[in-house]
Design a protein around this motif. Structure first.
Motif, PDB file in Angstrom:
ATOM      1  N   ARG A   6       0.827  -1.187   0.000  1.00 49.18           N
ATOM      2  CA  ARG A   6       0.000   0.000   0.000  1.00 49.18           C
ATOM      3  C   ARG A   6       0.872   1.251   0.000  1.00 49.18           C
ATOM      4  O   ARG A   6       1.859   1.326   0.724  1.00 49.18           O
ATOM      5  CB  ARG A   6      -0.914   0.005   1.222  1.00 49.18           C
ATOM      6  CG  ARG A   6      -2.032  -1.019   1.128  1.00 49.18           C
ATOM      7  CD  ARG A   6      -2.935  -0.944   2.324  1.00 49.18           C
ATOM      8  NE  ARG A   6      -2.298  -1.539   3.492  1.00 49.18           N
ATOM      9  CZ  ARG A   6      -2.895  -1.640   4.681  1.00 49.18           C
ATOM     10  NH1 ARG A   6      -4.115  -1.167   4.849  1.00 49.18           N
ATOM     11  NH2 ARG A   6      -2.277  -2.204   5.695  1.00 49.18           N
ATOM     12  N   ARG A  15      -7.303   6.090   5.169  1.00 49.24           N
ATOM     13  CA  ARG A  15      -7.642   5.220   4.047  1.00 49.24           C
ATOM     14  C   ARG A  15      -8.544   4.099   4.565  1.00 49.24           C
ATOM     15  O   ARG A  15      -8.300   3.521   5.628  1.00 49.24           O
ATOM     16  CB  ARG A  15      -6.375   4.647   3.432  1.00 49.24           C
ATOM     17  CG  ARG A  15      -6.582   3.584   2.361  1.00 49.24           C
ATOM     18  CD  ARG A  15      -5.265   3.218   1.708  1.00 49.24           C
ATOM     19  NE  ARG A  15      -4.213   3.010   2.691  1.00 49.24           N
ATOM     20  CZ  ARG A  15      -2.909   3.129   2.427  1.00 49.24           C
ATOM     21  NH1 ARG A  15      -2.504   3.466   1.223  1.00 49.24           N
ATOM     22  NH2 ARG A  15      -2.010   2.913   3.376  1.00 49.24           N
ATOM     23  N   TYR A  16      -9.581   3.775   3.818  1.00 53.55           N
ATOM     24  CA  TYR A  16     -10.533   2.756   4.258  1.00 53.55           C
ATOM     25  C   TYR A  16     -10.886   1.856   3.076  1.00 53.55           C
ATOM     26  O   TYR A  16     -10.896   2.289   1.917  1.00 53.55           O
ATOM     27  CB  TYR A  16     -11.802   3.409   4.823  1.00 53.55           C
ATOM     28  CG  TYR A  16     -12.241   4.667   4.107  1.00 53.55           C
ATOM     29  CD1 TYR A  16     -13.121   4.626   3.035  1.00 53.55           C
ATOM     30  CD2 TYR A  16     -11.741   5.904   4.491  1.00 53.55           C
ATOM     31  CE1 TYR A  16     -13.517   5.781   2.382  1.00 53.55           C
ATOM     32  CE2 TYR A  16     -12.117   7.066   3.844  1.00 53.55           C
ATOM     33  CZ  TYR A  16     -13.003   7.005   2.787  1.00 53.55           C
ATOM     34  OH  TYR A  16     -13.379   8.143   2.120  1.00 53.55           O
ATOM     35  N   ARG A  17     -11.145   0.575   3.400  1.00 53.28           N
ATOM     36  CA  ARG A  17     -11.462  -0.416   2.371  1.00 53.28           C
ATOM     37  C   ARG A  17     -12.546  -1.357   2.892  1.00 53.28           C
ATOM     38  O   ARG A  17     -12.533  -1.745   4.066  1.00 53.28           O
ATOM     39  CB  ARG A  17     -10.226  -1.212   1.981  1.00 53.28           C
ATOM     40  CG  ARG A  17      -9.074  -0.371   1.467  1.00 53.28           C
ATOM     41  CD  ARG A  17      -7.883  -1.201   1.030  1.00 53.28           C
ATOM     42  NE  ARG A  17      -7.272  -1.925   2.133  1.00 53.28           N
ATOM     43  CZ  ARG A  17      -6.215  -2.723   2.004  1.00 53.28           C
ATOM     44  NH1 ARG A  17      -5.690  -2.919   0.813  1.00 53.28           N
ATOM     45  NH2 ARG A  17      -5.700  -3.332   3.049  1.00 53.28           N
ATOM     46  N   PHE A  19     -14.245  -5.016   1.957  1.00 52.01           N
ATOM     47  CA  PHE A  19     -14.109  -6.241   1.171  1.00 52.01           C
ATOM     48  C   PHE A  19     -15.337  -7.126   1.370  1.00 52.01           C
ATOM     49  O   PHE A  19     -15.994  -7.064   2.418  1.00 52.01           O
ATOM     50  CB  PHE A  19     -12.868  -7.027   1.611  1.00 52.01           C
ATOM     51  CG  PHE A  19     -11.576  -6.295   1.473  1.00 52.01           C
ATOM     52  CD1 PHE A  19     -10.884  -6.300   0.276  1.00 52.01           C
ATOM     53  CD2 PHE A  19     -11.044  -5.597   2.547  1.00 52.01           C
ATOM     54  CE1 PHE A  19      -9.676  -5.626   0.148  1.00 52.01           C
ATOM     55  CE2 PHE A  19      -9.837  -4.931   2.442  1.00 52.01           C
ATOM     56  CZ  PHE A  19      -9.154  -4.939   1.223  1.00 52.01           C
ATOM     57  N   HIS A  69     -12.516  -4.310  -4.192  1.00 51.43           N
ATOM     58  CA  HIS A  69     -13.125  -3.802  -2.963  1.00 51.43           C
ATOM     59  C   HIS A  69     -13.670  -2.402  -3.188  1.00 51.43           C
ATOM     60  O   HIS A  69     -13.484  -1.794  -4.256  1.00 51.43           O
ATOM     61  CB  HIS A  69     -12.095  -3.779  -1.830  1.00 51.43           C
ATOM     62  CG  HIS A  69     -10.907  -2.913  -2.100  1.00 51.43           C
ATOM     63  ND1 HIS A  69      -9.830  -3.344  -2.855  1.00 51.43           N
ATOM     64  CD2 HIS A  69     -10.610  -1.631  -1.738  1.00 51.43           C
ATOM     65  CE1 HIS A  69      -8.931  -2.395  -2.935  1.00 51.43           C
ATOM     66  NE2 HIS A  69      -9.378  -1.330  -2.275  1.00 51.43           N
ATOM     67  N   GLY A  71     -13.262   1.361  -1.765  1.00 52.52           N
ATOM     68  CA  GLY A  71     -12.249   2.069  -0.994  1.00 52.52           C
ATOM     69  C   GLY A  71     -12.307   3.554  -1.195  1.00 52.52           C
ATOM     70  O   GLY A  71     -13.021   4.073  -2.066  1.00 52.52           O
ATOM     71  N   THR A  73     -10.042   7.463   0.221  1.00 47.44           N
ATOM     72  CA  THR A  73      -9.086   8.175   1.072  1.00 47.44           C
ATOM     73  C   THR A  73      -9.645   9.560   1.345  1.00 47.44           C
ATOM     74  O   THR A  73     -10.088  10.246   0.415  1.00 47.44           O
ATOM     75  CB  THR A  73      -7.706   8.294   0.398  1.00 47.44           C
ATOM     76  OG1 THR A  73      -7.203   6.979   0.131  1.00 47.44           O
ATOM     77  CG2 THR A  73      -6.726   9.019   1.294  1.00 47.44           C
TER      78      THR A  73
END
Length: 632
Positions: A6, A15-17, A19, A69, A71, A73
């Motif tokens: 990353r 930052r987020y994701r 899944f 995914h 995601g 930021t």
């Protein structure tokens, strides 16, 4: 190792994701989840004022070992509450959509673990925590390393991979549920949401140009961009403010109620700024009842003018053709179902204000095409001014009946409020003065320090007595004497010059040398450990006798004995030898000396932070604010 690591994040970004936990999330399913999630939480997001960038989910195709995914930021600037609001959103999204697992990090890494640092398992550290921390079904999970034949990676592997972590979450999530203290620490930090959102806002009156008042009615979130432009201004930015304002002249100003976040309001208020006379903006005397409103309006006007001066001069489509169609209809229906409009009659002023906020959020976060370049705030402001009629008389009528502004006394923090906040952070309650005195025990102070000193410290720091699993320090006399025997034994070579100096320092006489010469004439015998220990004790006793007559010896407290008072008179006439023997008999009171020195150091802190208070509080010992030394 993962093929693609990353990228590093800026200092003020998160930052987020999201899944698909089962690993079967296709593009259509993930996009559908993003759409439903933003619609579901529309009432919260529409009313939120972001410091820099909004929460925005985008579909990210799979790449390397990172599966496809959702995601995003978000730069949160100086307002860390934006970051924690996103944490709350991710937790709630995984609760509403159980098939999703969420991860979040910033430039500190897995910052969720920092909040629960006191309760983390020993094996978890910043080097191996990547891809191990997830929100799943509304709860925090930590993927612990396990048997390689069961989980697919070695125990010594420094990090996990996302597919392995997702496979474990989908099949054995209950095994990786974070411990209760960890979850409690995180829930404590998130306590108060979503009600906390309204508490973080501040409404203040501002005397500003009519054009800005009209723009903020349609796009209230632009206040953040204007405050940031003013707060982070550079000398070159003020070039547009050293002449009469072209976009927002000072002649047509009205009083308006502007909604800030507390962070934005504090940034605007605390900036000391004197406008250029050529700008047309003048301030009344500081004693004027509306001085604060004039000052805030002047600063906001400078921020908006700076934004417009940086515009590309290419007017974008002010209202993108997105406020129609099924997505907008579902978005608006969700707002009504969640009572976003709070019972306001459709078409009323309050209803239109809430509707404009919802349209603002929808255009920023929901309906922006992924391939579309982000429009600068200056371009949006100019486009809104071109398409929005400004009714000055209507604005003046509204200014005549503005609601009261919020109290800003929260800007001033008293020492007591700071102490209370620190106590709450440490999960402690502030004791009353009576309770504090009752809980204060000198024996506890001494015993706690002894327990602390007896523990082993490492390069990572000293551990508190109640949290350390290490055994207490032990002293092996035999090993110690054998080591000394190897160093100082009879077979040792002749003393060097340093040893001669030490002999003179310790007062070794020529008679000692003669005895040693005589001993060398006889057959050398090895010194036994008992004799060596006895010799060391003799040296120590000699030192004690010498120090007892000095100021160093008098500075320590000794145990009081009944016999000392009886023999005091004869000893005074007996000379220094008797005094030395008396000092030898009076053993030092170690506990009393320890406590007295601690209290003296604590008193010297004068209520401020210092080494004594820090160590004692870590040991669970709280001293009263005013402490007098024993016997004073």
């Amino acid at each position: 190792m993962e093929a693609l690591r990353r990228p590093a994040l800026p200092e003020d970004a998160v930052r987020y994701r999201l899944f698909a936990a089962a690993g079967s999330g296709g593009e259509a399913l993930l996009r559908r989840c993003a759409e439903l999630a933003l619609v579901r939480f529309a009432p919260l997001l529409a009313a939120y004022v972001w410091q820099r960038q909004p929460f925005r989910l985008r579909y990210v195709p799979g790449r390397g070992e990172i599966p496809a995914h959702l995601g995003g930021t978000t730069e949160f600037g100086d307002n860390v509450e934006d970051e924690w609001f996103i944490v709350y959103l991710l937790r709630e999204i995984t609760r509403e959509f159980p098939g999703l697992a969420a991860s979040i990090d910033d430039n500190d890494g897995e910052f969720l673990l920092i909040e629960a640092a006191d309760f983390l398992p020993k094996w978890l550290n910043p080097e191996n925590s990547e891809n191990r921390v997830f929100f799943y079904k509304g709860e925090l999970h930590i993927i612990a390393p396990g048997e390689p034949w069961q989980q697919g990676w070695a125990l010594s592997a420094p990090r996990a991979t996302v597919p392995q972590a997702l496979a474990l979450l989908s099949t054995r999530a209950e095994e990786f549920l974070a411990a209760e203290p960890i979850r409690a620490a995180l829930n404590k930090r998130l306590h108060g949401y979503p009600e906390k959102i309204q508490a973080s806002l501040h409404r203040a009156r501002c005397f500003l140009p009519a054009g800005i008042a009209a723009v903020l009615r349609l796009r209230p979130s632009l206040v953040a961009a204007a405050v940031q432009a003013f707060y982070l201004r550079e000398p070159g930015d003020l070039g547009a403010c050293r002449r009469p304002f072209r976009t927002f002249p000072a002649e047509q100003r009205v009083m308006a109620l502007v909604t800030f976040t507390r962070c934005l309001y504090a940034q605007l208020v605390q900036q000391q700024f004197v406008p250029d006379r050529r700008s047309g903006y003048t301030l009344p005397a500081p004693a004027h009842p509306q001085y604060r409103a004039y000052e805030l309006g002047m600063k906001l006007a400078h921020g908006f003018e700076i934004l417009c001066s940086k515009s590309s001069k290419v007017a974008p489509d002010a209202k993108r053709k997105v406020l129609s169609g099924p997505l907008w209809e579902r978005f608006l229906r969700s707002l009504k179902e969640k009572d976003y409009f709070k019972g306001e009659m459709e078409g009323s002023a309050k209803y239109l204000e809430l509707l404009h906020m919802a349209e603002d959020h929808f255009q920023q976060s929901v309906a922006v095409p992924e391939s579309c370049d982000e429009v600068s705030p200056g371009d949006e402001i100019l486009a809104l001014l071109q398409t929005t009629p400004i009714d000055l008389k209507e604005l003046e009528r509204e200014a005549a009946c503005l609601p009261a502004e919020d109290d800003d006394s929260w800007l001033d923090m008293t020492p007591g409020a700071l102490d209370q906040m620190l106590k709450e952070t440490r999960n402690e309650s502030l004791p009353s003065p009576n309770e504090e005195e009752q809980n204060y025990d000198l024996e506890t102070v001494a015993e706690s320090m002894k327990a602390f000193v007896s523990k082993v410290s490492t390069h990572e720091g000293a551990e508190m007595p109640w949290s350390s699993d290490e055994s207490q320090v032990t002293f092996d006399v035999d090993s110690f004497t054998e080591a000394l025997d190897r160093i100082l034994g009879a077979d040792s070579e002749e003393l060097d010059s340093d040893d001669v100096d030490e002999e003179e320092e310790f007062g070794f006489s020529d008679e000692d040398d003669e005895e040693l010469d005589a001993g060398n004439g006889r057959q050398e015998q090895k010194v036994s450990p008992e004799e060596l220990v006895g010799s060391l004790k003799a040296y120590m006793e000699e030192m004690d006798r010498e120090l007892a007559q000095s100021n160093v010896g008098k500075s320590f407290s000794s145990h009081k004995r009944g016999a000392s008072s009886v023999g005091a008179a004869p000893c005074e006439s007996a000379g220094p030898a008797c005094g030395a023997e008396a000092a030898e008999l009076a053993a030092l009171d170690v506990d009393m000396n320890l406590v007295a020195n601690l209290l003296e150091s604590y008193s010297a802190q004068a209520g401020l932070a210092g080494p004594t208070s820090s160590i004692l509080q870590s040991l669970g010992v709280n001293l009263p604010e005013s402490t007098e030394l024993p016997g004073s």
